[in-house]
Design a protein around this motif. Sequence first.
Motif, PDB file in Angstrom:
ATOM      1  N   VAL A   1       0.853  -1.190   0.000  1.00  0.00           N
ATOM      2  CA  VAL A   1       0.000   0.000   0.000  1.00  0.00           C
ATOM      3  C   VAL A   1       0.886   1.235   0.000  1.00  0.00           C
ATOM      4  N   VAL A   2       0.564   2.184  -0.873  1.00  0.00           N
ATOM      5  CA  VAL A   2       1.161   3.511  -0.804  1.00  0.00           C
ATOM      6  C   VAL A   2       0.134   4.406  -0.125  1.00  0.00           C
ATOM      7  N   LEU A   3       0.469   4.870   1.072  1.00  0.00           N
ATOM      8  CA  LEU A   3      -0.451   5.665   1.881  1.00  0.00           C
ATOM      9  C   LEU A   3      -0.107   7.145   1.715  1.00  0.00           C
ATOM     10  N   ILE A   4      -1.087   7.921   1.290  1.00  0.00           N
ATOM     11  CA  ILE A   4      -0.898   9.346   1.010  1.00  0.00           C
ATOM     12  C   ILE A   4      -1.333  10.156   2.221  1.00  0.00           C
ATOM     13  N   VAL A   5      -0.404  10.915   2.800  1.00  0.00           N
ATOM     14  CA  VAL A   5      -0.680  11.707   3.999  1.00  0.00           C
ATOM     15  C   VAL A   5      -0.177  13.131   3.776  1.00  0.00           C
ATOM     16  N   ASP A   6      -1.020  14.112   4.022  1.00  0.00           N
ATOM     17  CA  ASP A   6      -0.629  15.519   3.919  1.00  0.00           C
ATOM     18  C   ASP A   6       0.381  15.833   5.017  1.00  0.00           C
ATOM     19  N   ILE A   7       1.580  16.238   4.614  1.00  0.00           N
ATOM     20  CA  ILE A   7       2.669  16.459   5.576  1.00  0.00           C
ATOM     21  C   ILE A   7       2.362  17.574   6.565  1.00  0.00           C
ATOM     22  N   ARG A   8       1.421  18.439   6.249  1.00  0.00           N
ATOM     23  CA  ARG A   8       1.133  19.607   7.090  1.00  0.00           C
ATOM     24  C   ARG A   8       0.228  19.285   8.268  1.00  0.00           C
ATOM     25  N   HIS A   9      -0.378  18.094   8.270  1.00  0.00           N
ATOM     26  CA  HIS A   9      -1.369  17.779   9.290  1.00  0.00           C
ATOM     27  C   HIS A   9      -1.034  16.463   9.994  1.00  0.00           C
ATOM     28  N   PRO A  10      -1.451  16.308  11.254  1.00  0.00           N
ATOM     29  CA  PRO A  10      -1.254  15.029  11.951  1.00  0.00           C
ATOM     30  C   PRO A  10      -2.021  13.923  11.226  1.00  0.00           C
ATOM     31  N   MET A  11      -1.553  12.702  11.397  1.00  0.00           N
ATOM     32  CA  MET A  11      -2.255  11.573  10.798  1.00  0.00           C
ATOM     33  C   MET A  11      -3.660  11.470  11.371  1.00  0.00           C
ATOM     34  N   LYS A  12      -4.605  11.162  10.477  1.00  0.00           N
ATOM     35  CA  LYS A  12      -6.009  11.024  10.887  1.00  0.00           C
ATOM     36  C   LYS A  12      -6.318   9.555  11.184  1.00  0.00           C
ATOM     37  N   GLU A  13      -7.556   9.316  11.649  1.00  0.00           N
ATOM     38  CA  GLU A  13      -7.949   7.963  12.049  1.00  0.00           C
ATOM     39  C   GLU A  13      -7.795   6.964  10.907  1.00  0.00           C
ATOM     40  N   PHE A  14      -8.219   7.354   9.693  1.00  0.00           N
ATOM     41  CA  PHE A  14      -8.103   6.435   8.555  1.00  0.00           C
ATOM     42  C   PHE A  14      -6.648   6.073   8.299  1.00  0.00           C
ATOM     43  N   ASP A  15      -5.765   7.084   8.352  1.00  0.00           N
ATOM     44  CA  ASP A  15      -4.341   6.823   8.123  1.00  0.00           C
ATOM     45  C   ASP A  15      -3.811   5.821   9.149  1.00  0.00           C
ATOM     46  N   ARG A  16      -4.183   6.020  10.393  1.00  0.00           N
ATOM     47  CA  ARG A  16      -3.737   5.114  11.467  1.00  0.00           C
ATOM     48  C   ARG A  16      -4.267   3.699  11.244  1.00  0.00           C
ATOM     49  N   MET A  17      -5.537   3.604  10.885  1.00  0.00           N
ATOM     50  CA  MET A  17      -6.137   2.288  10.673  1.00  0.00           C
ATOM     51  C   MET A  17      -5.439   1.546   9.529  1.00  0.00           C
ATOM     52  N   MET A  18      -5.174   2.267   8.439  1.00  0.00           N
ATOM     53  CA  MET A  18      -4.508   1.644   7.302  1.00  0.00           C
ATOM     54  C   MET A  18      -3.100   1.176   7.678  1.00  0.00           C
TER      55      MET A  18
END
Length: 213
Positions: free
Chosen positions: A122-139
């Motif tokens: 999986v390539v997980l796309i996360v905006d560097i300017r913001h803390p990881m969100k719940e979906f990001d953590r779950m993935m």
Amino acid sequence: MPTNPLQGAQFVLAAHRVQQLPPDEGAEVAFAGRSNAGKSSALNALTGQKGLARTSKTPGRTQQMVAFSLPPVLRGETSQLLDTRLIDLPGYGYAKVPEALREHWRHEIDRYLHVRRSLRGVVLIVDIRHPMKEFDRMMMDFCIATLLPCHVLLTKADKLSRNQAAQALAALRKDIGANTPVTLQVFSAQDGTGVEEARVAVIGLLESDARSG
């Protein structure tokens, strides 16, 4: 300039359900992320095709699983050619998407991750300017628990100074800890930061061994 192995990506189909995806053979890498994190722009930058994935000032446009075919890759040291794909998963977390559709995609994404044997990472796309969100953590947690490789692109790095971007990368590395199948990098589709590194990571996943079990 090195040849881009992802250059030949072509749209194949858009699927509302997992069973509508191309046959579960060969190797594929899934792109996941919140709907405003820059997933379409990242796909376009990696493939060198500005119009491959739809980009919009209105997030949440990707509401199906979209399959893109790639040129075949050689499997390890053998001469076997593998059919390869990129799968763009629906952008997640956009508030204006109806709850019934959000629930449908929660179910379909979960099913896809569990049953798809050709999935190599999986390539997980996360905006560097913001803390990881719940979906990001779950993935990320799912990938760690199932030993599925996960490569995180901290996108929109052009919005920060180089020092700020390095600090954000270091903070996330510390947060997730060592000894996980998660790799991280800074990325910007806008100015090209990290694009070549990300291409190498995607090809590495496509050439890797299938999950066991």
